[in-house]
Every structure is written in structure tokens, then in C-alpha cells.
Design a protein around this motif. Structure first.
Motif, PDB file in Angstrom:
ATOM      1  N   MET A   1       0.809  -1.200   0.000  1.00 24.05           N
ATOM      2  CA  MET A   1       0.000   0.000   0.000  1.00 24.05           C
ATOM      3  C   MET A   1       0.850   1.261   0.000  1.00 24.05           C
ATOM      4  N   VAL A   2       2.162   1.093  -0.104  1.00 29.04           N
ATOM      5  CA  VAL A   2       3.037   2.259  -0.167  1.00 29.04           C
ATOM      6  C   VAL A   2       2.834   2.955  -1.493  1.00 29.04           C
ATOM      7  N   GLU A   3       2.600   4.269  -1.451  1.00 31.69           N
ATOM      8  CA  GLU A   3       2.288   4.994  -2.665  1.00 31.69           C
ATOM      9  C   GLU A   3       3.559   5.366  -3.403  1.00 31.69           C
ATOM     10  N   GLN A   4       3.491   5.323  -4.712  1.00 35.51           N
ATOM     11  CA  GLN A   4       4.679   5.489  -5.524  1.00 35.51           C
ATOM     12  C   GLN A   4       4.795   6.913  -6.040  1.00 35.51           C
ATOM     13  N   ASP A   5       6.039   7.307  -6.337  1.00 32.67           N
ATOM     14  CA  ASP A   5       6.298   8.608  -6.916  1.00 32.67           C
ATOM     15  C   ASP A   5       5.802   8.629  -8.349  1.00 32.67           C
ATOM     16  N   HIS A 128       1.512   5.615   9.091  1.00 30.79           N
ATOM     17  CA  HIS A 128       2.843   5.089   8.797  1.00 30.79           C
ATOM     18  C   HIS A 128       2.729   3.873   7.883  1.00 30.79           C
ATOM     19  N   TYR A 129       3.610   3.816   6.891  1.00 25.83           N
ATOM     20  CA  TYR A 129       3.759   2.640   6.034  1.00 25.83           C
ATOM     21  C   TYR A 129       5.165   2.083   6.246  1.00 25.83           C
ATOM     22  N   LEU A 130       5.239   0.833   6.684  1.00 24.10           N
ATOM     23  CA  LEU A 130       6.521   0.155   6.864  1.00 24.10           C
ATOM     24  C   LEU A 130       6.610  -0.992   5.859  1.00 24.10           C
ATOM     25  N   LEU A 153      -3.570  -1.292  10.840  1.00 24.16           N
ATOM     26  CA  LEU A 153      -4.565  -1.524   9.791  1.00 24.16           C
ATOM     27  C   LEU A 153      -4.242  -2.755   8.965  1.00 24.16           C
ATOM     28  N   GLN A 154      -2.958  -3.004   8.765  1.00 29.34           N
ATOM     29  CA  GLN A 154      -2.516  -4.099   7.890  1.00 29.34           C
ATOM     30  C   GLN A 154      -1.165  -4.599   8.365  1.00 29.34           C
ATOM     31  N   GLY A 155      -0.963  -5.910   8.341  1.00 25.36           N
ATOM     32  CA  GLY A 155       0.337  -6.481   8.653  1.00 25.36           C
ATOM     33  C   GLY A 155       0.577  -6.655  10.142  1.00 25.36           C
ATOM     34  N   THR A 156       1.847  -6.808  10.487  1.00 21.11           N
ATOM     35  CA  THR A 156       2.265  -7.045  11.865  1.00 21.11           C
ATOM     36  C   THR A 156       3.320  -6.018  12.251  1.00 21.11           C
ATOM     37  N   LEU A 157       3.138  -5.381  13.405  1.00 23.75           N
ATOM     38  CA  LEU A 157       4.019  -4.309  13.868  1.00 23.75           C
ATOM     39  C   LEU A 157       4.623  -4.683  15.210  1.00 23.75           C
ATOM     40  N   THR A 158       5.928  -4.453  15.354  1.00 25.82           N
ATOM     41  CA  THR A 158       6.598  -4.629  16.641  1.00 25.82           C
ATOM     42  C   THR A 158       6.996  -3.258  17.170  1.00 25.82           C
ATOM     43  N   VAL A 159       6.573  -2.948  18.379  1.00 29.04           N
ATOM     44  CA  VAL A 159       6.850  -1.660  19.011  1.00 29.04           C
ATOM     45  C   VAL A 159       7.818  -1.897  20.159  1.00 29.04           C
ATOM     46  N   ALA A 160       8.923  -1.149  20.159  1.00 32.89           N
ATOM     47  CA  ALA A 160       9.918  -1.269  21.222  1.00 32.89           C
ATOM     48  C   ALA A 160       9.947   0.018  22.033  1.00 32.89           C
ATOM     49  N   ILE A 161       9.864  -0.111  23.352  1.00 33.17           N
ATOM     50  CA  ILE A 161       9.956   1.051  24.244  1.00 33.17           C
ATOM     51  C   ILE A 161      10.316   0.568  25.641  1.00 33.17           C
ATOM     52  N   GLY A 162      11.214   1.309  26.285  1.00 32.88           N
ATOM     53  CA  GLY A 162      11.563   1.001  27.671  1.00 32.88           C
ATOM     54  C   GLY A 162      12.109  -0.386  27.887  1.00 32.88           C
ATOM     55  N   GLY A 163      12.819  -0.913  26.890  1.00 30.33           N
ATOM     56  CA  GLY A 163      13.430  -2.222  27.043  1.00 30.33           C
ATOM     57  C   GLY A 163      12.494  -3.384  26.819  1.00 30.33           C
ATOM     58  N   ILE A 164      11.249  -3.116  26.443  1.00 27.97           N
ATOM     59  CA  ILE A 164      10.317  -4.199  26.142  1.00 27.97           C
ATOM     60  C   ILE A 164       9.799  -4.031  24.718  1.00 27.97           C
ATOM     61  N   SER A 165       9.176  -5.064  24.184  1.00 27.51           N
ATOM     62  CA  SER A 165       8.591  -4.965  22.854  1.00 27.51           C
ATOM     63  C   SER A 165       7.226  -5.632  22.858  1.00 27.51           C
ATOM     64  N   GLU A 166       6.355  -5.091  22.033  1.00 25.10           N
ATOM     65  CA  GLU A 166       5.012  -5.639  21.871  1.00 25.10           C
ATOM     66  C   GLU A 166       4.775  -5.882  20.387  1.00 25.10           C
ATOM     67  N   THR A 167       4.210  -7.025  20.065  1.00 21.19           N
ATOM     68  CA  THR A 167       3.879  -7.353  18.681  1.00 21.19           C
ATOM     69  C   THR A 167       2.378  -7.207  18.470  1.00 21.19           C
ATOM     70  N   LEU A 168       2.008  -6.423  17.473  1.00 20.51           N
ATOM     71  CA  LEU A 168       0.601  -6.128  17.192  1.00 20.51           C
ATOM     72  C   LEU A 168       0.236  -6.626  15.807  1.00 20.51           C
ATOM     73  N   ALA A 190       5.639  -8.990   4.616  1.00 19.92           N
ATOM     74  CA  ALA A 190       4.494  -8.286   4.051  1.00 19.92           C
ATOM     75  C   ALA A 190       4.491  -6.853   4.587  1.00 19.92           C
ATOM     76  N   PRO A 191       3.935  -5.908   3.857  1.00 20.49           N
ATOM     77  CA  PRO A 191       3.924  -4.517   4.331  1.00 20.49           C
ATOM     78  C   PRO A 191       3.047  -4.335   5.560  1.00 20.49           C
ATOM     79  N   CYS A 192       3.312  -3.275   6.295  1.00 17.77           N
ATOM     80  CA  CYS A 192       2.555  -2.942   7.493  1.00 17.77           C
ATOM     81  C   CYS A 192       2.087  -1.489   7.397  1.00 17.77           C
ATOM     82  N   GLU A 193       0.863  -1.249   7.827  1.00 21.40           N
ATOM     83  CA  GLU A 193       0.281   0.099   7.804  1.00 21.40           C
ATOM     84  C   GLU A 193      -0.442   0.326   9.122  1.00 21.40           C
ATOM     85  N   TYR A 194      -0.216   1.482   9.732  1.00 21.41           N
ATOM     86  CA  TYR A 194      -0.900   1.775  10.993  1.00 21.41           C
ATOM     87  C   TYR A 194      -1.162   3.275  11.132  1.00 21.41           C
TER      88      TYR A 194
END
Length: 202
Positions: A1-5, A128-130, A153-168, A190-194
Motif C-alpha cells: 500500500m506504499v504509494e509510488q512517486d 505510517h507505512y513500513l 490496519l494491515q500487517g504485523t508491527l513490533t513496538v519497542a519502548i523502555g526495554g520491552i517490545s510488543e507485537t501487534l 508483508a507490508p505494514c500500515e498503521y
């Protein structure tokens, strides 16, 4: 879903963004009475890189852009620049192709500002598009009182903060106090969008 130039109907990327970002960095630096050397020290970004960014010759990565913004006591949205939104009565509309977009030239990560009235109510909304196997790296801490809420919205996201990580996964949401270094990663093929809302308590 990343938009192109290269599509006139899509948000603007590339040289236009680099020039606008660089011009805003220079204006903010001069308003703060900082030399390039002083901003370099405060941001941990080399003077040579800052000079190229200010002249629009170099598009910074998300990490470099974030460090510059924090050193200038500005948000990334402040430096990217928001176009004047069309108002009709009590509503403010920003069309998709007017959306300011920051694109990391090294990773393809994209930050789309979707707030039609950035800062209204002390909050802004971004998308954000990753791409696959891409990370923002650790981003610098925001000032105390800054909070982030996001929903995938789409895909799987890992968030890191304060020495821990959460997978969404798609549909999962998360709240975090952003006054510590934190980062976002897509560790899948696969791409991720949030969507993220950034708010600042006064």
C-alpha cells in the motif's frame, strides 16, 4: 500500500519535500539563534549532513529527521510543513493529494500527515507505512506529556519502548508514553500500515 512517486494524483515526495523540510529546518534554526555547529551538537547530526539537508540536497532518514526536530523543539510535522487546508463552515478538509508525506530514502518508510488541522486540540494524526523487513530504528524521546496511540490496519508491527517490545497484528491497538526512546519495526515479509495519534498534554 506504499504509494509510488510519479503520479500527479498522489501525495508529493522527493525533491519538493526535501526542499521544504530543509527550508523549515534553516528557518527554525535561525529563529532559535543557533549556528550549524550548535545544532549539530544538540542533534548529534553532523554539520555536513545538516548543511545538505538545509539546502535540500539530502533527504534525511526518519532517525536523522527526528533528532533534528527534537533539537529544534519542533515536531516532524512542523518541519515537513502542512498545506493550507480548505475550510467550509465548521469543517476543515485536506485532500489526499495535498497530504504532506515524509519518505525515508534508505528504507522506503513513509509518514503521511493526515490531520486536516494539525495541532488542533493538542493532537495530530498520521499514517505510517513500513515495507517488509523495515524498522524506524530507535527514535528519540519526546518531551514529557507526549502520548502516542496507534492501531494497526494491515500487517504485523513490533513496538519497542523502555526495554520491552510488543507485537501487534491487524486490528490491535496500543498506547504509550513517548517520553522514552522508542521504535517501530516490521519483521515480516508483508507490508505494514498503521494509524497513529500523537497528543501533548499541557
Amino acid at each position: 500500500m506504499v504509494e509510488q512517486d510519479g503520479n500527479a494524483d498522489e501525495p508529493q515526495h522527493g525533491d519538493d519535500l526535501a526542499g521544504a523540510f530543509g527550508g523549515n529546518v534553516r528557518r527554525r534554526r535561525e529563529e532559535a539563534g543557533l549556528t550549524l555547529e550548535q545544532l549539530s551538537t544538540q542533534s548529534s547530526v553532523s554539520r555536513a549532513m545538516l548543511s545538505k539537508v538545509e539546502r535540500g540536497e539530502k533527504s534525511p532518514t526518519i532517525g536523522v529527521a527526528s533528532r533534528i526536530a527534537h533539537a529544534l523543539d519542533a515536531s516532524l510535522s512542523d518541519l515537513i510543513g502542512a498545506p493550507a487546508a480548505a475550510a467550509s463552515g465548521v469543517a476543515i478538509v485536506m485532500r489526499k493529494n495535498d497530504r504532506p508525506v515524509f519518505r525515508d530514502p534508505e528504507t522506503g518508510f513513509e509518514r503521511h500527515m493526515v490531520s486536516a488541522a494539525p495541532g488542533a486540540g493538542g493532537a495530530e494524526m498520521i499514517v505510517h507505512y513500513l515495507p517488509a523487513q523495515v524498522s524506524t530504528g530507535l527514535l528519540p524521546a519526546y518531551p514529557p506529556g507526549t502520548e502516542k496511540q496507534l492501531v494497526v490496519l494491515q500487517g504485523t508491527l513490533t513496538v519497542a519502548i523502555g526495554g520491552i517490545s510488543e507485537t501487534l497484528n491487524a486490528g490491535d491497538s496500543l498506547f504509550l508514553q513517548a517520553d522514552a526512546d522508542h521504535g517501530f519495526a516490521n519483521r515480516t515479509n508483508a507490508p505494514c500500515e498503521y494509524i497513529m495519534v500523537i497528543s501533548r498534554r499541557t
